[in-house]
Design a protein around this motif. Structure first.
Motif, PDB file in Angstrom:
ATOM      1  N   LEU A 109      13.590 -81.994  46.489  1.00 21.33           N
ATOM      2  CA  LEU A 109      14.323 -80.941  45.728  1.00 21.33           C
ATOM      3  C   LEU A 109      15.764 -81.578  45.395  1.00 21.33           C
ATOM      4  CD1 LEU A 109      13.273 -77.695  47.832  1.00 21.33           C
ATOM      5  CD2 LEU A 109      12.406 -78.687  45.754  1.00 21.33           C
ATOM      6  N   ASN A 154      19.868 -80.518  44.723  1.00 23.85           N
ATOM      7  CA  ASN A 154      20.863 -79.461  45.158  1.00 23.85           C
ATOM      8  C   ASN A 154      20.686 -78.422  44.273  1.00 23.85           C
ATOM      9  OD1 ASN A 154      22.172 -80.933  47.202  1.00 23.85           O
ATOM     10  ND2 ASN A 154      23.440 -81.987  45.742  1.00 23.85           N
ATOM     11  N   GLN A 206      17.717 -76.185  45.203  1.00 26.35           N
ATOM     12  CA  GLN A 206      17.645 -75.656  46.483  1.00 26.35           C
ATOM     13  C   GLN A 206      18.302 -74.338  46.408  1.00 26.35           C
ATOM     14  OE1 GLN A 206      19.421 -78.272  49.652  1.00 26.35           O
ATOM     15  NE2 GLN A 206      18.957 -79.943  48.035  1.00 26.35           N
ATOM     16  N   GLU A 207      19.012 -73.781  45.398  1.00 21.55           N
ATOM     17  CA  GLU A 207      19.523 -72.649  45.288  1.00 21.55           C
ATOM     18  C   GLU A 207      19.016 -71.627  44.501  1.00 21.55           C
ATOM     19  OE1 GLU A 207      23.231 -73.510  43.555  1.00 21.55           O
ATOM     20  OE2 GLU A 207      24.108 -74.970  45.218  1.00 21.55           O
ATOM     21  N   SER A 243      12.295 -71.851  45.672  1.00 22.64           N
ATOM     22  CA  SER A 243      12.157 -71.749  47.240  1.00 22.64           C
ATOM     23  C   SER A 243      10.860 -71.128  47.549  1.00 22.64           C
ATOM     24  CB  SER A 243      13.271 -70.946  47.630  1.00 22.64           C
ATOM     25  OG  SER A 243      14.436 -71.808  47.707  1.00 22.64           O
ATOM     26  N   MET A 288      15.657 -82.440  50.925  1.00 25.17           N
ATOM     27  CA  MET A 288      16.456 -81.831  50.078  1.00 25.17           C
ATOM     28  C   MET A 288      17.640 -82.753  50.144  1.00 25.17           C
ATOM     29  SD  MET A 288      16.585 -78.028  51.930  1.00 25.17           S
ATOM     30  CE  MET A 288      15.068 -77.282  52.363  1.00 25.17           C
TER      31      MET A 288
END
Length: 68
Positions: free
Chosen positions: A16, A18, A21-22, A27, A48
């Motif tokens: 993933l 950055n 990841q948000e 997710s 990550m």
């Protein structure tokens, strides 16, 4: 996102960025994918991206391992 599945080794790698990841939907997708493969007795690894300096982190890891 990158997903690598090794059928013969029974390993799944999920990579993933950055930004990914948000994202809550990503997710959730990653969790569902990990659960699916875990149920099939695969090892699942999620990698990550970070924002630290790669050289400094590697140097610190090497120094730590030399002290063991």
């Amino acid at each position: 996102m990158e997903i690598n599945v090794s059928e013969n080794k029974r390993i799944v790698e999920i990579w993933l960025t950055n930004q990914e990841q948000e994202d809550d939907s990503i997710s959730e997708f990653v969790q569902n994918t990990a659960d699916k493969y875990s149920d099939k007795k695969y090892k699942v690894a999620v990698f990550m991206s970070g924002d630290n300096d790669w050289f400094d982190c590697t140097e610190g890891l090497i120094e730590h391992n030399l002290c063991l």
